[in-house]
Design a protein around this motif. Structure first.
Motif, PDB file in Angstrom:
ATOM      1  N   MET A 148      -2.138 -15.667   3.765  1.00  0.00           N
ATOM      2  CA  MET A 148      -1.912 -14.351   3.187  1.00  0.00           C
ATOM      3  C   MET A 148      -2.001 -13.300   4.282  1.00  0.00           C
ATOM      4  O   MET A 148      -2.916 -13.306   5.090  1.00  0.00           O
ATOM      5  CB  MET A 148      -2.972 -14.063   2.118  1.00  0.00           C
ATOM      6  CG  MET A 148      -2.815 -12.740   1.421  1.00  0.00           C
ATOM      7  SD  MET A 148      -4.190 -12.451   0.284  1.00  0.00           S
ATOM      8  CE  MET A 148      -5.087 -11.247   1.215  1.00  0.00           C
ATOM      9  N   THR A 149      -1.053 -12.414   4.352  1.00  0.00           N
ATOM     10  CA  THR A 149      -1.119 -11.331   5.324  1.00  0.00           C
ATOM     11  C   THR A 149      -2.162 -10.323   4.892  1.00  0.00           C
ATOM     12  O   THR A 149      -2.403 -10.115   3.691  1.00  0.00           O
ATOM     13  CB  THR A 149       0.245 -10.638   5.448  1.00  0.00           C
ATOM     14  OG1 THR A 149       0.632 -10.159   4.167  1.00  0.00           O
ATOM     15  CG2 THR A 149       1.293 -11.611   5.971  1.00  0.00           C
ATOM     16  N   SER A 150      -2.818  -9.699   5.869  1.00  0.00           N
ATOM     17  CA  SER A 150      -3.845  -8.710   5.543  1.00  0.00           C
ATOM     18  C   SER A 150      -3.234  -7.531   4.815  1.00  0.00           C
ATOM     19  O   SER A 150      -2.135  -7.081   5.137  1.00  0.00           O
ATOM     20  CB  SER A 150      -4.530  -8.253   6.830  1.00  0.00           C
ATOM     21  OG  SER A 150      -5.269  -9.310   7.393  1.00  0.00           O
ATOM     22  N   LEU A 151      -3.972  -7.024   3.830  1.00  0.00           N
ATOM     23  CA  LEU A 151      -3.513  -5.872   3.080  1.00  0.00           C
ATOM     24  C   LEU A 151      -3.841  -4.608   3.851  1.00  0.00           C
ATOM     25  O   LEU A 151      -4.834  -4.535   4.573  1.00  0.00           O
ATOM     26  CB  LEU A 151      -4.197  -5.831   1.715  1.00  0.00           C
ATOM     27  CG  LEU A 151      -3.977  -7.043   0.804  1.00  0.00           C
ATOM     28  CD1 LEU A 151      -4.869  -6.936  -0.412  1.00  0.00           C
ATOM     29  CD2 LEU A 151      -2.523  -7.155   0.383  1.00  0.00           C
ATOM     30  N   THR A 152      -3.032  -3.601   3.674  1.00  0.00           N
ATOM     31  CA  THR A 152      -3.318  -2.285   4.222  1.00  0.00           C
ATOM     32  C   THR A 152      -3.346  -1.296   3.078  1.00  0.00           C
ATOM     33  O   THR A 152      -3.001  -1.617   1.937  1.00  0.00           O
ATOM     34  CB  THR A 152      -2.236  -1.856   5.235  1.00  0.00           C
ATOM     35  OG1 THR A 152      -0.977  -1.754   4.560  1.00  0.00           O
ATOM     36  CG2 THR A 152      -2.126  -2.869   6.367  1.00  0.00           C
ATOM     37  N   GLU A 153      -3.771  -0.065   3.367  1.00  0.00           N
ATOM     38  CA  GLU A 153      -3.859   0.941   2.313  1.00  0.00           C
ATOM     39  C   GLU A 153      -2.509   1.174   1.652  1.00  0.00           C
ATOM     40  O   GLU A 153      -2.418   1.493   0.483  1.00  0.00           O
ATOM     41  CB  GLU A 153      -4.406   2.238   2.897  1.00  0.00           C
ATOM     42  CG  GLU A 153      -5.054   3.121   1.862  1.00  0.00           C
ATOM     43  CD  GLU A 153      -5.897   4.207   2.482  1.00  0.00           C
ATOM     44  OE1 GLU A 153      -5.397   5.336   2.590  1.00  0.00           O
ATOM     45  OE2 GLU A 153      -7.044   3.926   2.853  1.00  0.00           O
ATOM     46  N   SER A 154      -1.418   0.995   2.419  1.00  0.00           N
ATOM     47  CA  SER A 154      -0.090   1.197   1.855  1.00  0.00           C
ATOM     48  C   SER A 154       0.276   0.107   0.861  1.00  0.00           C
ATOM     49  O   SER A 154       1.248   0.231   0.124  1.00  0.00           O
ATOM     50  CB  SER A 154       0.955   1.246   2.979  1.00  0.00           C
ATOM     51  OG  SER A 154       0.970   0.017   3.685  1.00  0.00           O
ATOM     52  N   ALA A 155      -0.512  -0.996   0.854  1.00  0.00           N
ATOM     53  CA  ALA A 155      -0.209  -2.088  -0.070  1.00  0.00           C
ATOM     54  C   ALA A 155      -0.614  -1.756  -1.496  1.00  0.00           C
ATOM     55  O   ALA A 155      -0.234  -2.466  -2.425  1.00  0.00           O
ATOM     56  CB  ALA A 155      -0.923  -3.364   0.387  1.00  0.00           C
ATOM     57  N   ALA A 156      -1.399  -0.720  -1.682  1.00  0.00           N
ATOM     58  CA  ALA A 156      -1.836  -0.330  -3.021  1.00  0.00           C
ATOM     59  C   ALA A 156      -0.941   0.777  -3.554  1.00  0.00           C
ATOM     60  O   ALA A 156      -0.917   1.881  -3.022  1.00  0.00           O
ATOM     61  CB  ALA A 156      -3.287   0.134  -2.988  1.00  0.00           C
ATOM     62  N   HIS A 157      -0.182   0.473  -4.581  1.00  0.00           N
ATOM     63  CA  HIS A 157       0.670   1.462  -5.241  1.00  0.00           C
ATOM     64  C   HIS A 157      -0.119   2.094  -6.378  1.00  0.00           C
ATOM     65  O   HIS A 157      -0.953   1.452  -7.014  1.00  0.00           O
ATOM     66  CB  HIS A 157       1.950   0.805  -5.764  1.00  0.00           C
ATOM     67  CG  HIS A 157       2.649  -0.035  -4.741  1.00  0.00           C
ATOM     68  ND1 HIS A 157       3.152   0.475  -3.570  1.00  0.00           N
ATOM     69  CD2 HIS A 157       2.922  -1.362  -4.715  1.00  0.00           C
ATOM     70  CE1 HIS A 157       3.716  -0.488  -2.868  1.00  0.00           C
ATOM     71  NE2 HIS A 157       3.573  -1.614  -3.530  1.00  0.00           N
ATOM     72  N   ARG A 158       0.161   3.332  -6.665  1.00  0.00           N
ATOM     73  CA  ARG A 158      -0.612   4.080  -7.653  1.00  0.00           C
ATOM     74  C   ARG A 158       0.228   4.333  -8.902  1.00  0.00           C
ATOM     75  O   ARG A 158       1.426   4.614  -8.820  1.00  0.00           O
ATOM     76  CB  ARG A 158      -1.092   5.402  -7.048  1.00  0.00           C
ATOM     77  CG  ARG A 158      -1.976   5.194  -5.833  1.00  0.00           C
ATOM     78  CD  ARG A 158      -2.253   6.491  -5.097  1.00  0.00           C
ATOM     79  NE  ARG A 158      -3.075   7.416  -5.857  1.00  0.00           N
ATOM     80  CZ  ARG A 158      -4.393   7.315  -5.963  1.00  0.00           C
ATOM     81  NH1 ARG A 158      -5.046   6.322  -5.368  1.00  0.00           N
ATOM     82  NH2 ARG A 158      -5.081   8.200  -6.659  1.00  0.00           N
ATOM     83  N   THR A 159      -0.428   4.226 -10.041  1.00  0.00           N
ATOM     84  CA  THR A 159       0.247   4.521 -11.300  1.00  0.00           C
ATOM     85  C   THR A 159      -0.723   5.252 -12.211  1.00  0.00           C
ATOM     86  O   THR A 159      -1.942   5.077 -12.114  1.00  0.00           O
ATOM     87  CB  THR A 159       0.760   3.227 -11.977  1.00  0.00           C
ATOM     88  OG1 THR A 159       1.570   3.561 -13.109  1.00  0.00           O
ATOM     89  CG2 THR A 159      -0.391   2.350 -12.454  1.00  0.00           C
ATOM     90  N   SER A 160      -0.194   6.070 -13.083  1.00  0.00           N
ATOM     91  CA  SER A 160      -1.040   6.867 -13.967  1.00  0.00           C
ATOM     92  C   SER A 160      -1.857   5.970 -14.884  1.00  0.00           C
ATOM     93  O   SER A 160      -1.321   5.030 -15.486  1.00  0.00           O
ATOM     94  CB  SER A 160      -0.170   7.797 -14.813  1.00  0.00           C
ATOM     95  OG  SER A 160      -0.898   8.322 -15.899  1.00  0.00           O
ATOM     96  N   PRO A 161      -3.161   6.240 -15.039  1.00  0.00           N
ATOM     97  CA  PRO A 161      -3.947   5.434 -15.990  1.00  0.00           C
ATOM     98  C   PRO A 161      -3.438   5.564 -17.419  1.00  0.00           C
ATOM     99  O   PRO A 161      -3.570   4.635 -18.214  1.00  0.00           O
ATOM    100  CB  PRO A 161      -5.365   5.984 -15.836  1.00  0.00           C
ATOM    101  CG  PRO A 161      -5.212   7.329 -15.207  1.00  0.00           C
ATOM    102  CD  PRO A 161      -3.983   7.251 -14.360  1.00  0.00           C
ATOM    103  N   ALA A 162      -2.829   6.697 -17.745  1.00  0.00           N
ATOM    104  CA  ALA A 162      -2.307   6.880 -19.106  1.00  0.00           C
ATOM    105  C   ALA A 162      -1.166   5.924 -19.393  1.00  0.00           C
ATOM    106  O   ALA A 162      -0.952   5.502 -20.541  1.00  0.00           O
ATOM    107  CB  ALA A 162      -1.852   8.325 -19.298  1.00  0.00           C
ATOM    108  N   ALA A 163      -0.394   5.564 -18.342  1.00  0.00           N
ATOM    109  CA  ALA A 163       0.787   4.720 -18.541  1.00  0.00           C
ATOM    110  C   ALA A 163       0.425   3.311 -18.984  1.00  0.00           C
ATOM    111  O   ALA A 163       1.266   2.597 -19.545  1.00  0.00           O
ATOM    112  CB  ALA A 163       1.606   4.663 -17.249  1.00  0.00           C
ATOM    113  N   LEU A 164      -0.819   2.896 -18.761  1.00  0.00           N
ATOM    114  CA  LEU A 164      -1.220   1.529 -19.087  1.00  0.00           C
ATOM    115  C   LEU A 164      -1.587   1.354 -20.555  1.00  0.00           C
ATOM    116  O   LEU A 164      -1.677   0.233 -21.043  1.00  0.00           O
ATOM    117  CB  LEU A 164      -2.407   1.112 -18.220  1.00  0.00           C
ATOM    118  CG  LEU A 164      -2.118   1.047 -16.716  1.00  0.00           C
ATOM    119  CD1 LEU A 164      -3.418   0.896 -15.945  1.00  0.00           C
ATOM    120  CD2 LEU A 164      -1.181  -0.094 -16.396  1.00  0.00           C
ATOM    121  N   GLY A 165      -1.827   2.451 -21.250  1.00  0.00           N
ATOM    122  CA  GLY A 165      -2.189   2.353 -22.659  1.00  0.00           C
ATOM    123  C   GLY A 165      -3.479   1.593 -22.885  1.00  0.00           C
ATOM    124  O   GLY A 165      -3.632   0.909 -23.903  1.00  0.00           O
TER     125      GLY A 165
END
Length: 547
Positions: free
Chosen positions: A1-18
């Motif tokens: 597995m390649t090391s994760l970087t901060e750019s590997a985390a995408h952000r989504t609104s908590p409201a969108a998850l229901g």
């Protein structure tokens, strides 16, 4: 597995998850809307500095605290960085960033790990912003008596959720579950885990950690803590078990205040609950006097106020007068245990807590506690939401890419999404086909109606009845076409179900269900370090990490 970087985390609104209550969503994304329920903006540098000053100045017996923590952490794997942090607590300028969790089997769901990571991430940030020594503390909550709540861990196995349960023969009210010594049945659940985890380069090391922690004769709280400790070696995490006579002795003033006027704290919670509900939010906690439990050797009973001067252990015939309970508190403070209302107050009575890393439910109940903190002459720490995360494996990402989906498209029920995807992927555009046909039918009926009424004026109503029947039949036909196409889309269903099981196992968020060992076995224990680099301390959004 390649090391994760901060750019590997995408952000989504908590409201969108229901999946989150409105109060938590507003706390994360629109703090001003709920500011009057909380001590300060958790993202404000100025609020952090103020909280740090207040926490450092809070009266506390730091030497007894540090001595106790040294003894406790010796049991769980005390390393030099943790020892150094415990010694730092003796410094009157030092503060703590605290989190905590019940002693779930094999560390429980992923959110336990996310709480820990967020806490460790915040140490350097708070030190930089406040200029103070900052200590990460994990409150090991083992005093609850709900064994079923902590006795099962879930892993993924062949794209299905596999529950692993520890099933010893215990009483319905076993007392503080953390005290329970693991029986020989623990071998069975560890073997089930070994069978459920597929072979990998990392499996021997992962299982070695588990078997070293979960052994017959080891208390549940010790097994839980040792396993977490083994995955965060040399990070300086300080574990704290409140089920300790020395810590309970320090907490006597808080418990005494509760016994002397048990209605007061409840009144504060109730007032905040009404204010929240008037604002359209929910009340997470329903309080009743008192907010204490009695810890027996093998049981835990809520202490209820029966009349002005009499207390009863809930569900029993055993009663105490107020003076009797206060006398017991003076003699054996370890017999008393806080409930969900007093637990954070005990924590902040003992620790110089500047911030508490909380899950959505905890963020919600802290909104009810402002008045209780004032009643107890304590200052509520800033409440920092833990990282909320979805881990997306490559096989799942392929499904998302294939159908143009994102994590937020998956909710508790898969069927609506499946139908949308089927309609989008059908070779025949059912909506367009019927949208074109229906106006033509209406046009034909509109032209026919005056001709029919010319023959007999009373037949206009019959024409409209025919129109209604035809429209019903057309809708029925449309649904039959969709269902026929859905039956032909077994591959689509299978792929979406696989993604749904991974992202919303049993309909819940992944972080609330799946145990971290599944991922450590597959991607290496270094995944925890990778996540510390990939995840952001701005936890106002849900973070999506591709593995």
């Amino acid at each position: 597995m390649t090391s994760l970087t901060e750019s590997a985390a995408h952000r989504t609104s908590p409201a969108a998850l229901g999946a989150f209550p409105d109060l938590f969503i507003d706390y994360c994304t629109d703090f001003d809307a709920v500011a009057d329920f909380y001590p300060g903006d958790w993202q404000s540098r100025t609020a952090r500095q103020a909280a740090a000053t207040t926490a450092a100045e809070r009266p506390a017996d730091r030497d007894v605290l540090a001595d106790t923590l040294l003894d406790q952490n010796e049991r769980w794997g005390l390393d030099e960085s943790t020892r150094s942090h415990i010694e730092t607590l003796r410094d009157p300028d030092s503060i703590a960033v605290v989190t905590g969790q019940q002693v779930g089997l094999f560390t429980g769901p992923l959110y336990t790990i996310y709480k820990t990571i967020t806490t460790l991430q915040l140490i350097e940030e708070w030190a930089d912003q406040t200029g103070r020594p900052v200590v990460p503390v994990f409150w090991v909550e083992g005093e609850d008596h709900d064994f079923e709540e902590i006795a099962t861990a879930h892993v993924l196995r062949r794209n299905k959720v596999d529950p692993l349960s520890y099933q010893p023969d215990i009483d319905a009210n076993p007392g503080a579950v953390g005290r329970l010594a693991l029986t020989d049945e623990v071998h069975e659940v560890v073997d089930q885990l070994d069978e459920a985890l597929p072979p990998s380069d990392f499996k021997p090391a992962v299982m070695e950690h588990v078997r070293a922690a979960y052994r017959p004769g080891t208390r549940l709280e010790d097994a839980f803590t040792r396993l977490i400790c083994s995955f965060f070696e040399d990070d300086g995490l300080v574990f704290m078990n409140p089920d300790d006579a020395r810590l309970k002795a320090l907490t006597r003033p808080l418990f005494r205040r509760e016994l002397e006027d048990p209605q007061a704290s409840v009144a504060q919670v109730d007032a905040a609950s009404r204010a929240l509900q008037d604002r359209g939010y929910h009340a997470q906690v329903n309080a009743r006097p008192t907010n204490l439990f009695w810890l027996g050797d093998d049981s835990r009973w809520a202490i209820d106020l029966e009349d002005e001067n009499t207390f009863r252990l809930r569900g029993t015939d055993r009663t105490f007068s107020r003076s009797e309970l206060i006398s017991r508190l003076d003699e054996t403070p370890e017999r008393f245990s806080p409930n969900v209302v007093l637990r954070p107050l005990m924590q902040d009575h003992l620790l110089p807590t500047a911030a508490y890393v909380a899950g959505p439910g905890e963020v919600s109940y802290f909104a009810q506690y402002g008045g209780v903190y004032e009643w107890a002459d304590l200052d509520m720490p800033l409440i920092h939401p833990r990282a909320s995360v979805s881990l997306v494996e490559g096989k799942v990402q392929k499904v998302l890419d294939k159908y143009g989906l994102s994590v937020s498209d998956f909710h508790d029920d898969l069927e609506p999404l499946f139908q949308d995807v089927v309609i989008d992927t059908m070779e025949v555009d059912v909506d367009a086909l019927f949208s074109e046909a229906l106006p033509q039918l209406h046009q034909t009926l509109n032209a026919l109606k005056p001709e029919v009424e010319a023959v007999d004026r009373t037949l206009g109503a019959s024409t409209e009845a025919a129109r209604s029947a035809i429209m019903d039949e057309m809708e029925s036909l449309k649904q039959k076409v969709v269902r026929a196409e859905k039956r032909q889309q077994d591959e689509v269903r299978s792929q979406l179900k696989k993604a749904h099981t991974n992202l919303r196992p049993n309909g819940a968020l992944q972080e609330r269900t799946i145990n971290v060992l599944y991922y450590l076995n597959k991607y290496s224990p270094t995944l925890l370090d990778d996540l510390r680099h990939a995840l952001h301390t701005d936890t106002s959004a849900h973070q999506v990490v591709e593995l």
